[in-house]
Structure formats: C-alpha cells, structure tokens
Design an enzyme around this catalytic site. Structure first.
Site, mmCIF file in Angstrom:
data_model
loop_
_atom_site.group_PDB
_atom_site.id
_atom_site.type_symbol
_atom_site.label_atom_id
_atom_site.label_comp_id
_atom_site.label_asym_id
_atom_site.label_seq_id
_atom_site.Cartn_x
_atom_site.Cartn_y
_atom_site.Cartn_z
ATOM 1 N N GLY A 198 0.809 -1.221 0.000
ATOM 2 C CA GLY A 198 0.000 0.000 0.000
ATOM 3 C C GLY A 198 0.833 1.258 0.000
ATOM 4 C CD GLU A 199 3.382 2.529 4.062
ATOM 5 O OE1 GLU A 199 4.572 2.855 4.169
ATOM 6 O OE2 GLU A 199 2.655 2.320 5.056
#
Lengths: 334, 334
Positions: free
Chosen positions: A128-129
């Site tokens: 997610g990053e």
C-alpha cells in the site's frame, strides 16, 4: 591577614564567577531536555542515505520515495490525514514526522519497528505504500554503477543487501534533528528566548499534566498511551495501535505518544490525522487524556508555548541521483 | 636599429600572447553553443519561486508539486514513460526536463505555451495532473501569512494572483541551467575536456545530420520537426503534436525537438517515453529522421559524445515551506 583574606575571598569569588560556565543558568531540572547540537556522523554514509531517502526508484512505480511521505520541506511529514501510496492507495494512519524520530523509543505509531533501520525497511515493501520488495529495491541499486561504488566505499560490500540500504537511510535520518528552538534556547539559559505568555503556556503544560507524557528530548516519543484515557475516543476505531504488536486486549487504542517538536509544521494531528488546528488538538488532548476543559486563554498560552518548539530545520542540499542503466528494472506504475 | 626592431617585435608578440584572451581558442563556429554561466537573477524572486516549485499545496491533493514530474534530483524529469497525476492518472506524454528549458523556443512538446510562465500555469489546473484550479492555488497561498509577505516583498501586491505565482516559478526555472559540461569546456577551448572517441562522436553527430535539428545552446529545442520524417513512426499515433495547436494537417506528429543537454539523465526517451537505452534512441532517430543505419561503432561514438553534454546540475537547497493555517483550503485526495 583579614584584609588579605577578604581579598582572597573576593578573588576566589571573581574567579569562580569567570569560570562558572554559562550552563550554570541552564534549566537542568525541567522535564523537557534540549536537543543536543553537536552530534557526529559518518558523512559518507549520511550522503548515501540521503540519496536513498530521496530516490523514488526504491518504489515499484519509480515515483515514491521516503521523502514523498516524510517531506523535509514540510516538517518531515506530508501534511495529509494519511499518506498516498502506490496506485493512490490511502494509508490507514497519519505519517509521523521523520524529524527527531531518533528520539522515539520505537518507530511507527504502534512501535512495531525497534529503530529507524527497521522502520525504513517497512514502506519499501508495503504493497500500500512503495509497493516494491527488498529484492527489487536492491536489484535496482545494484544495477547502477555509481550506487555500487558508493556501497562499496561505505560498507566494503560488492553485493548490496537491504541491510546496508536501510542502515544508510537510518543514518541519514539520524541527522534530521531540529536543535536551537526558542524553547531550547530558554532551557539553555537565554531568558529572553521566549515571551512571558509562552512561559505561562509552558507552566500550564506542566501543571495541567500534558508533560507527564510529553517530556524528554522529543517532548514525547518515549511511552505508549491509550488514546482516550479518561474518555472513549470513537472517531477512529480501526487503528488498534499497540495491540497489533502485543495482541493484548489492554493495548487496544494504545499508541506511541507523538513528539511535539515542530508541532506547528505537522498538521493534521493525531494518528488519524483528524484535527487540523493546534488549538483544537490541545483541547482534544485535555478532554480525552486529562479529563479537563481548558479556558480559551489557557489553550492560547499552551499553543503559544508549543510553537516555541519549532527548531532549526535541517539544511538539505537536494541530491543529484545517479542515472539508471539499461539493466535497471523498469518502473512499474500498475 | 635592427636589433631594437627585432626586440620590439618579440615584445609585441609576447604582449599579444599575454593579452590575447583565452577565447581565441574558443570554438565560435560550432553549431552547438556553450551555456552561459554568468546569468543574473532576482534572488528573492528565485527563492519564492523555488518554494512554489516544491510546494505540493499547489495541487488539489496537497501532494503533487512541480518537482513531482520535474524532479531536480533526476535530471529535471521523472524518469517515467509518462507522468503520474492526481488519482494516479497516467499522462499521455513524457515529461520533458525543466533543466535548460528556458532555451526552448516554446514549452510543452507541442509548443502550446509560449514561455515558462505560461507553461507553469498548465499543470496546476490540469485535471489529470495537479488537478487544482488557479483560484484554489491562489487561495491556498493567500491563506499562509509567510507567503503573503513574500509576495508583497517581491511583487508589492497584497492580493496574490496566478500571474505572480507563475512568474516566480518561471524565474526559478530560469536558473535551472547546467553549464560547464565537458563538451562546453571543449567549446570554450579546453582541448582535453573530451576524449578522442567523444570528438569522433561529435564529428559523426554533425556529418550524419543529427546537428541539423539538435544545435544551439540547448542542443535542440529551437525547431519543430515531424517524428518520422523519412519513415512513418507507428508506435504512438495518439499524440498529434503541433497539430493540437495549429490544426494544420501538416503538423500532425510534429513535435518540438527536445534538448539533448543531460540526455544521459533523462531516460526514457521521446515524447512517448518508449525507449530506455540511449543507444537505441540514437538508432531510432537515425532510422526515422535521417534514413540511416549506423554501425555499432558509430552509435557508440555518438552516445559517448552525448554523455559529454551532462553539465553541472543546479545545487538546490531544499526549501522549508511555511506551515498552512486553519484558513488554508484542505487537501482533497479524491
């Protein structure tokens, strides 16, 4: 004899007065301690770490760097409620500042990384990053001759591993401190560094109990506390905090106390980034952590004090990154 | 008399030798000109422009700045085939470098902006890029006291408009030049600045015809040319180039010739970012623009020459941006 003795005493007093260091007027007994200004680092390692911190090629897309969420132009965070990651995914929690992060007892809001090096490994591989993997990040760096030779110079290795990558980033991050705030000047004996209102704000900060969690060099960062200690906080029930690490029921909604250094630069506030105004943040803390309602003048004074905690921001010469080669894995925006 | 005359002549010759400027050996007649190193700017305006260039609050999300796509750590572009914009939209075309962009006859690949100031206004309000509006960007800056006073100092205005914003950004961008490349040193008379192979590469660059488009200070940027001049280029038929501006059939697939300064830093190449290798890019150009097939040694030499065009990258002290206030419009990531 008497006269000589008297002169001798005077002389001793004068000598003492001359040799007593300025630190005699330093405020050693305050619960907040100044940031030391004379830290020493391995310059070459710091320089490598700086390049890595700013290099978006550590992400899958070739577009997100550590600095994307911990922007050194903006107090070391991104001034968003939560960060934007690969493919514009919105993170679950507010990005804490990287400034003075070395003064935290552990990293991340839930303390799941024991230090800056362990933290640095997280976002690179978090889908997610930055959405890369340690293997891909290392292969990328290994494909760039200039990085190869920097790692060899600094670590004596021909084959880069994620350990050297995160060690260099962490070493750079250790330099990101903000000494010489007006409050620190006052702690160090400069009576005029803060105003009367700011001093009153600090007195309130102590007497109302804020200082029981926000103390030390970082003005926080050295304990875990429940968000909603005296009143249940229901705005965010998804982030379970320290429970993620310990799986103890008592650790639900327990978070690392954030640093208050440079707090005026790092809105929005709290782990959920729910509050933009420092005034409101102070009131929320008073209500949920201390069971207090502050008067308007009290709030204003505490806010005035908090703004004295803004220190000298690190002067960063923006790095020039080495170009990729045909062997460098291609950025993948998908 | 003779002797005196002889000495006089020697003396004159020596005097001439001493006073003849170094520029006597400068290569004035080459089609490529060195980047002037002594440009003067309004420092305060440049400093304001630098802050704006790096300020993500000019975007709707509060996360994208000019530097996101024109990254000064990476040769002034983003090293992606096309840029990532608001909500991870992928742009239609490769981001050109901002380095030396002042030497372009116009801005954008299709030349739709007449200068840097007009260009700077584009991405801020482009829904696929920074996705803000000029009104919102200005309101954001106007809400930050420190910006207010900077605009007042620099422009004497209390009410900021988009004109001052883009003027300051453009002024900063004008400073982003890269003088003192090895090739420029050679142009300025330093015979040893480039190697024999690089000289041969430059000779080929001229004799094969590359220089007919890539010349001047920017080594390009001063004409429009059809991509696929002698052979139809079918890899990208969506970008119509100059046709967007003129609506003339003859301008379809006509693009501004890109600058070749720092070309080794700005892969991938072409308006469609389709080629990562400089070697391949040279061959594509030879094939589609010149109708030539270069031998491997010819390609290698031209590539070696192109790498001498990497100049001194601007040294940027990363700005510290002023904090927003409660009046500042909130970032909108949606």
């Amino acid at each position: 004899m008497i006269k000589t003795g008297f002169l001798t005493i005077i002389s001793v007093v004068l000598t003492l007065a001359n040799t007593v260091p300025v630190s005699a007027s330093k405020r050693y007994n305050e619960p907040i301690k100044p940031i030391p200004a004379d830290m020493k680092y391995d310059k070459q390692k710091v320089e490598l770490g700086k390049k890595l911190f700013f290099d978006p090629r550590l992400s899958k897309s070739g577009w997100l760097s550590c600095n994307s969420c911990h922007n050194l132009a903006m107090g070391g965070d991104d001034n968003l409620p939560s960060s934007i990651g690969h493919q514009w995914q919105l993170g679950p929690i507010n990005s804490p500042t990287v400034l003075n992060a070395k003064f935290n007892l552990a990293q991340f809001w839930d303390g799941r990384a024991k230090d800056l090096q362990e933290q640095a490994a997280g976002p690179i591989a978090n889908p997610g990053e930055m959405a890369s993997s340690h293997q891909l990040a290392v292969a990328t760096l290994q494909s760039i001759p200039s990085y190869q030779s920097l790692f060899e110079q600094v670590y004596g290795v021909k084959k880069i591993t994620i350990n050297e990558v995160t060690d260099a980033i962490a070493t750079f991050e250790e330099t990101l401190v903000t000494p010489n705030s007006r409050f620190d000047q006052w702690l160090l004996g400069n009576e005029k560094a803060i105003t009367q209102v700011e001093k009153e704000g600090y007195a309130l900060f102590k007497v109302k109990g804020c200082v029981s969690c926000h103390n030390g060099v970082g003005v926080g960062g050295n304990t875990y506390q429940k968000f909603g200690l005296v009143k249940t906080y229901s705005k965010d029930e998804e982030n379970l905090g320290r429970y993620n690490v310990t799986k103890q029921e008592a650790d639900k909604y327990v978070f690392k106390v954030p640093l208050l250094r440079n707090i005026e630069l790092t809105a929005p506030y709290f782990h959920d980034g729910s509050v933009w105004s420092l005034r409101e943040a102070v009131n929320v803390m008073a209500e949920y952590q201390l069971g207090l309602k502050l008067s308007v003048p009290e709030t204003e004074k505490i806010v005035a004090f908090l703004k004295t905690l803004t220190g000298k921001q690190p002067q960063i010469i923006y790095p020039v990154l080495p170009p990729e080669t045909v062997k460098t894995p291609k950025p993948d925006r998908s």
